[in-house]
Structures are given as structure tokens and as C-alpha cells.
Design a protein around this motif. Structure first.
Motif, mmCIF file in Angstrom:
data_model
loop_
_atom_site.group_PDB
_atom_site.id
_atom_site.type_symbol
_atom_site.label_atom_id
_atom_site.label_comp_id
_atom_site.label_asym_id
_atom_site.label_seq_id
_atom_site.Cartn_x
_atom_site.Cartn_y
_atom_site.Cartn_z
ATOM 1 N N ALA A 146 0.822 -1.208 0.000
ATOM 2 C CA ALA A 146 0.000 0.000 0.000
ATOM 3 C C ALA A 146 0.855 1.256 0.000
ATOM 4 N N SER A 160 -3.420 1.842 6.349
ATOM 5 C CA SER A 160 -3.434 2.074 4.908
ATOM 6 C C SER A 160 -2.175 2.819 4.495
ATOM 7 N N GLY A 161 -1.828 2.698 3.209
ATOM 8 C CA GLY A 161 -0.662 3.408 2.716
ATOM 9 C C GLY A 161 -0.792 4.906 2.880
ATOM 10 N N GLU A 188 -9.484 -1.671 1.892
ATOM 11 C CA GLU A 188 -8.669 -2.424 0.938
ATOM 12 C C GLU A 188 -7.484 -3.095 1.629
ATOM 13 N N ILE A 189 -6.892 -2.412 2.591
ATOM 14 C CA ILE A 189 -5.735 -2.977 3.273
ATOM 15 C C ILE A 189 -6.126 -4.239 4.028
ATOM 16 N N ARG A 239 -6.671 -7.123 1.432
ATOM 17 C CA ARG A 239 -5.403 -7.620 0.914
ATOM 18 C C ARG A 239 -4.671 -8.437 1.976
#
Length: 739
Positions: free
Chosen positions: A179, A263-264, A638-639, A642
Motif C-alpha cells: 500500500a 493504509s498506505g 482495501e488494506i 489484501r
């Protein structure tokens, strides 16, 4: 002169290091060596930082950091929160005095009840006023933060682990790294897994996962792994070891827990916030609980998501730049930490002496003492964690937290601390003293009712010759009960109102009706759990005060139930206490029984409540009906998706299911890489015999097959073997099975 004996010397058997081992491309030992020329396969060259042990009894106000942009203390917020809590407590205390003084001057026992009430009521009053402030802050919608497009500094992302599930730990690291790389700023971050694992299977599983991941990512992955032979000072020592050996490479370090996900964009935003604020020492985020499915864990997840932001916003508002640190999901200025946060051992033995258990509060206190700001970005999205799956698991963790917070009584008076810091310590201590105080208040109430039911009236204790009975004003008592419930539940109601006003959150939680019903379910179930939790926490506090050390057990993070026999063993006395209290209360007075009925019911049902708390089926049944739902369930980050996919892949590779000796024996390349990652140059003192290493050497030299080694070696002996290159080489040479 007689030379020192060799470091590894045991029975006559082949223990020479095998320098001809070949390493398959999957591990890529050449790349490992290229990236880590000093420490073998795991770490980069060292860049030490001095981390002096701090003196808690003395502080020179002239030393430390001088802020470039001194911030203003949030005095209006503090006056509102603490002044409001004081006024509310004074009002409640006066009402209690009026309640017990209906017959004239209160008795000594009634005065004890008033004191206990004021102490416990002040705790919930402070939470109420802080929540009101947080509610007002969250009603104002801020502008969305713009994503950083450039960074100039380097940050080390640290994942400390201690006997964790390797498949999930490395899935989280890989997902977060991906990320951050996707933001285009990945070159500014290095990734470290810092192991304190004391179980051999966990240690070798971590190495397997690390070597496989770095083999796929290549030599420029900036991914590192280090295992400490001794987990000295636990997590604080783990982070301290990194800082003193490699901290000089980095301006900042982002500290995680093994169950952390970020998260990124959140990770990059924290680094950007540090760059933008040269006076910041620690910037904390508000982690949301995700991925929870048992009944109890879903209660925690819902409460943290709906009520947590109100509490966090209030805390952030009155703390300002004098905030606190929760030990994870936060970014820290590395040199400031090194200069300020060397923790001393406290005089005496545990539980109040020895190394500092709840190190994060103290680290925040010391870095703030040195002039650096500590604050929270409570609105920053993308910070997540998990929680224990059952009531018993929470109690195990809470016992350790109780000892750590009570230990802060030895630190709260340290020289040079900011008043807000002392308040953080006081709040933490009061949070654990509240349970025994509530229990004492309950006992005193029972004694007063018993006194009322059995004592003869005192015809001469009051004014004139009117008879005096030790009784209460029922109307005021009911009003006081209503006030207490209102103050207690207000933070939850305020959080619910904010969720109802937020259309995306409201829809994600199933609509207004389901959101309200979920809150009612949470309040009801929490009310049933509260008496059991009160008694458990009271027992923990009493045990600590009696000198019992809690130790440090790894936290169980997976969903799953606990065997019923263990639940019965843990809660049988709670059930007995509930039955005895119910029978006694009913015998004394029906009104007392009704007043105590919520507590009695919770204790009597302690076993089924605890059993239900860890049940996946109950949690999933509520999930299907969208009860206790959160926005992160409706639209998973999303993190998290994944990380879950990568954890499934890692689990299929059997990292957590393989015996460490079998894994090393079956893969000479792994054995070779393992040997390269062991620390070099460590020799035991002459005459200091390590019993575990000596026994491991004897047993591995006598063993003919790996099956015999598995059978004969204890866990400690396996750890000793895995720390010895020569014995690892001997293990690799064993036969798989006897002919």
C-alpha cells in the motif's frame, strides 16, 4: 596459559559448521548478504543512537528540546472538562448527602458510602464532560486532508512480534508495504519485523516467512528481520534495542502491534505530519477495531466505532499537544525518543518494581518532559487493529494492563512532568481502582440496608425526642440513580447521535432502526458483562496490591471459543458469589434484591455469558442480521482485504503448522540462512554452563533421527539448539527416519 574452551563443546559427535551448504534461489542468500553485510541475512549495518536511562527524581528545565513554534495550552477545553466534572461530582455528592441525611446526621457508614460514591461518580463525570467536548468537536466537519506528494525524510516501520501467528503477521507487513509503495513514496520507508518470540516453532516460522517474502521482493525490498535471544524488558526493550543499534538511519519510526493494519495513505500522512511539525515527538492515531466475529469482539468493535470517536475527540481536544501514547499505530521522532525515553527499572520487585510494564504512557510522559509535543490525529482514517475474542481473553490482557497502570503510581510524581501528563497517569490508575471502589460501594450499600432492617430506632440521637431510623430518602435515591445512569450512558448516546447524523455511517450500519437497535443490544450485553468484569478486575487489583506479578503471556487474537471446563473453572466463584448475594439480598429486603438485580443476574450467569462471549455462531448470527454492524464491515478497507488474502496464502504454506526442527532439517538452505541471522561474536563466560545448551548438545549428538530429536528435546532445549550454529548443523545431518 590454557586457552579458552570453544564456545560449543559437548559429547563427541559431528558439530562442525558445514560451509558447503547450497542455498536455493527461493531464499537468495547472495542478496541477503549484499543487503546485510554486518549481521548476516536479517538486518542492515548498524547506526547506533545513545539512549541514556532517564532520571525520574531529577529534571533540569533547561535541558531538552526548545519548541520552534510553542503551542498554546487548551485551557478553555480543560476548564470545561475538569471544571464540569468537578461541578457535576459536587452536585452528585450533595444529592447523596441529602439522600442519606433524611433522618438527621448521617452515620459513619453512610459517610463512607458518600465518599465512595463521589470517587466513582467523578470517574464517569470526567468521561461525560470529555465526551460532550468531543461531541461538539465532531459536529464541525473539517476539510479533507490532501494526500502528500513528496517526503524528504526516512521512516522505519517497526512490527514487534511475540509468539504471534506468523501467517497473519507477515501478511499484514506485506499488505502495508504494498500500500505504501502504491503511493509512490515507498522509497522513504524501511520495514522491520522485530521478534521477541520465545517459542521455537514461532521463531523458525517467522524466518521462513521473512526469507520467502524477501526472496520474492528482491534485495532492494528494504525488509528486515531480527530475533532477540532474550526478550529483555519485553516490547519496550525490543524497540529500545532497535533504536540503540539501527535508529541512526531514520528520522522517524512508525510503531505497530502484531495485529495492526494501516493504509498506505495513513502511513504516508503520518510521516508528512512529522515533517511539517518540527516540534512533534509522537503523533498517535485512533485505531478502529476490524475483522472481529465472536459475540464479545463484535461488541467491542461496535462500541469502538460508534462511541470511540466521541471519547477520542474529547481527549484530543483537552490534551492538545500534551497528549498520550498507546504503544502502537503511532509515529515517533527517533532521536527525540532515544534522548528522552530510556526507561529506568523501578526500585523493588514486581508488581510495583522492576521494569515498567505499561511503557507507552511513560515514554509519552518523558518525551513531553523533554519539550516535544505529543498529540493525536483522531480524524486520520486508515488505522486499524484487532481485539481479543472473548471475555476471558480480555481479562488476561486486562490483568497485565492493570499492573502496568497501577505501577504508574511510582512514576506520577517524577520530576519535570507536565500537569496534563500527570492527569493521564491519574486517569489510568483511577480506571483500574474504579472496579474495587464500585464493589466496595455495593458492599457498603448492602450493610446499610441490613442495618436499616435490623437496628432498633435511636430515640435520642436526633434533635428533640423524635425517633431516628438509619434510612434513605427514596425519591432522592431514585433521582440520583437516574442522574448516574444518564452520566454513564451519555457518551454512548452522543456517539449514536453522531452516527445517525452521518448518512454513510448510518446506511452502512443497516439504517437508523438497526443502528439504534444495535446500540440497545450493546448496552444490554455490556450491562450483563459489567458485574463479571468488575469482580475480575477487582480481583486483579487486589492481587497486584498483595504483590502478585502478572508476567507477560502472548495475546490470543484469533476468533474461537474456550473449552467449557476452563470457563467453568474461571467463573464458578463468580456464580457462587451471585447466588449468595441474591439470597442474602432477598432475605434482607425485597427492595435491596431489586436494586442489586442487575449485578446479581450478571454474576449468576457468568458462565453462560463468558461461554457466549467467545462464540462465532452468535456473533455471525448478529452479523447476518446487520446488528452490531460497522461501516468497515459493509465496505472492508482495501488494506484489510489484501491482508486477509495474503494470510490465507501464507497459511497454505504451513508457516504456523510446521515443527521447527522438522523445518530446519528438511531444508538445508533454511538452516544456512538461519545460521547467518544468528548474532556473531557472542561467547559464554568461562565456567558459566548453560544447562539447556549442554543438554541440547548431548541429546542432538545422541539422536540418530529427527524424530528422536523431536521426542527428546524440550522447548527450552530447542531454543538453545537453534541459537547454536554447530548444533543446527548436526540437526541437518540427522536421518529422517531409522532404516
Amino acid at each position: 596459559m590454557i586457552p579458552d574452551p570453544p564456545q560449543h563443546q559437548g559429547p563427541a559427535c559431528t558439530v562442525q559448521l558445514d560451509e558447503t551448504m547450497t542455498v536455493p534461489p527461493a531464499i537468495d542468500a547472495a542478496r541477503v548478504a549484499e543487503a546485510s553485510p554486518d549481521d548476516g541475512g536479517g538486518m542492515p549495518r548498524e547506526a547506533p543512537l545513545a539512549m541514556p536511562v532517564q532520571d525520574l527524581s531529577h529534571w533540569d528545565m533547561g535541558q531538552g528540546h526548545r519548541p520552534a513554534r510553542p503551542g498554546r495550552d487548551p485551557w478553555p477545553a480543560r476548564i470545561l472538562v475538569f471544571g464540569g466534572a468537578l461541578a457535576l461530582t459536587a452536585f452528585g455528592g450533595w444529592q447523596m448527602v441529602e439522600t442519606v441525611s433524611v433522618s438527621g446526621n448521617p452515620t459513619a457508614l453512610q459517610l463512607v458510602l458518600v465518599v465512595l460514591f463521589c470517587l466513582t461518580f467523578s470517574w464517569i463525570a470526567l468521561a461525560f464532560t470529555s465526551a460532550v467536548l468531543g461531541f461538539g468537536m465532531l459536529l464541525r466537519r473539517p476539510r479533507p486532508m490532501s494526500a502528500p506528494t513528496a517526503l524528504t525524510t526516512r521512516t522505519a516501520v517497526l512490527m514487534p512480534v511475540y509468539n504471534e501467528a506468523t501467517a497473519r503477521t507477515f501478511a499484514g507487513v506485506e499488505a502495508m508495504r504494498e500500500a505504501v509503495e502504491a503511493t509512490g513514496l515507498g522509497d522513504h520507508f524501511d520495514w522491520y519485523v522485530l521478534s521477541d518470540s520465545t517459542q521455537p516453532d514461532a521463531w523458525i516460522a517467522e524466518e521462513r516467512a521473512f526469507l520467502e517474502l524477501r526472496g520474492r521482493l528482491g534485495h532492494d525490498a528494504r525488509l528486515y528481520y531480527r530475533h532477540r535471544a532474550k526478550n529483555h524488558h519485553r516490547k519496550a526493550g525490543n524497540i529500545g534495542d532497535f533504536v540503540t543499534r539501527w535508529g541512526g538511519h531514520y528520522e522517524h519510526m512508525l510503531v505497530l502491534d502484531a495485529d495492526s493494519l494501516m493504509s498506505g495513505s495513513a502511513i504516508v500522512a503520518l510521516a508528512s505530519a512529522m515533517e511539517a511539525d518540527p516540534d512533534a515527538g509522537i503523533i498517535q492515531t485512533l485505531p478502529l477495531i476490524i475483522n472481529r466475529n465472536t459475540l464479545f469482539a463484535r461488541l467491542q468493535q461496535f462500541a469502538a466505532r460508534i462511541y470511540g470517536p466521541v471519547i477520542a475527540a474529547g481527549l484530543s481536544a483537552w490534551s492538545g499537544r500534551d497528549g498520550n501514547y498507546w504503544g502502537h499505530n503511532a509515529i515517533i521522532r527517533t532521536r527525540a525518543f532515544a534522548e528522552s525515553c530510556g526507561l529506568p527499572d523501578l526500585p523493588g520487585k514486581p508488581p510495583f518494581g522492576g521494569h515498567i510494564l505499561s511503557h507507552d504512557f511513560v515514554e509519552a510522559a518523558l518525551i513531553r518532559r523533554s519539550g516535544w509535543a505529543v498529540y493525536m490525529l483522531h480524524r486520520l482514517p486508515g488505522s486499524y487493529e484487532e481485539s481479543p475474542p472473548s471475555l476471558i481473553d480480555v481479562a488476561v490482557r486486562d490483568r497485565r494492563w492493570a499492573q502496568g497502570n497501577l505501577q504508574h503510581a511510582r512514576v506520577i510524581g517524577a520530576a519535570g512532568l507536565h500537569p496534563a501528563t500527570r492527569q493521564h497517569f491519574a486517569t489510568g490508575i483511577a480506571g483500574y481502582l474504579a472496579s474495587p471502589l464500585w464493589l466496595m460501594q455495593l458492599v457498603v450499600g448492602i450493610l446499610l440496608v441490613l442495618q436499616t432492617a435490623t437496628e432498633r430506632p435511636d430515640y435520642f440521637g436526633g434533635a428533640g425526642f423524635s425517633p431516628v431510623f438509619p434510612r434513605f430518602d427514596p425519591v432522592r435515591a431514585l433521582q440520583l440513580f437516574g442522574l448516574t445512569m444518564a452520566v454513564l450512558l451519555a457518551p454512548k448516546v452522543l456517539g449514536l447521535i453522531l452516527a445517525l447524523l452521518d448518512a454513510p455511517v448510518r446506511r452502512a450500519c443497516g439504517g437508523a432502526g438497526r443502528l439504534i437497535l444495535s446500540s440497545l443490544v450493546e448496552i444490554l450485553l455490556s450491562a450483563l458483562v459489567a458485574p463479571v468484569a468488575m469482580v475480575i478486575q477487582s480481583g486483579s487489583v487486589i492481587g497486584i496490591l498483595l504483590g502478585r506479578d502478572t508476567g507477560w503471556n502472548p495475546q490470543r487474537r484469533d476468533d474461537g471459543s474456550i473449552p467449557l471446563r476452563d470457563i467453568v473453572r474461571r467463573h464458578r466463584w463468580h456464580t457462587v458469589l451471585g447466588l449468595v448475594a441474591g439470597i442474602a439480598a432477598f432475605a434482607i429486603a425485597t427492595s435491596l434484591f431489586l436494586w442489586m438485580s442487575p449485578t446479581i443476574l450478571g454474576l449468576v450467569l457468568a458462565i453462560p455469558i463468558s461461554w457466549a462471549s467467545g462464540q462465532l455462531t452468535l456473533g455471525l448470527a448478529l452479523k447476518r442480521r446487520m446488528l452490531l454492524a460497522t461501516p468497515e464491515e459493509a465496505s472492508p478497507p482495501e488494506i484489510a482485504l489484501r491482508a486477509a488474502a495474503l494470510a490465507t496464502r501464507n497459511a497454505a504454506r504451513g508457516y504456523d503448522d510446521t515443527d521447527s526442527l522438522v523445518a530446519i532439517h528438511a531444508d538445508p538452505a533454511l538452516a544456512h540462512a538461519h545460521g547467518r541471522m544468528l548474532p556473531k561474536g557472542q561467547r559464554r563466560p568461562r565456567g558459566a554452563i548453560d544447562a539447556d545448551q549442554t543438554l541440547a548438545a548431548a541429546k542432538i549428538c545422541e539422536a540418530e533421527t529427527v524424530a528422536e530429536a523431536q521426542l527428546w528435546l524440550s522447548q527450552k532445549e530447542r531454543m538453545a539448539l537453534l541459537h547454536d550454529r554447530a548444533l543446527v548443523d548436526r540437526l541437518v545431518r540427522l536421518e529422517t527416519s531409522q532404516a
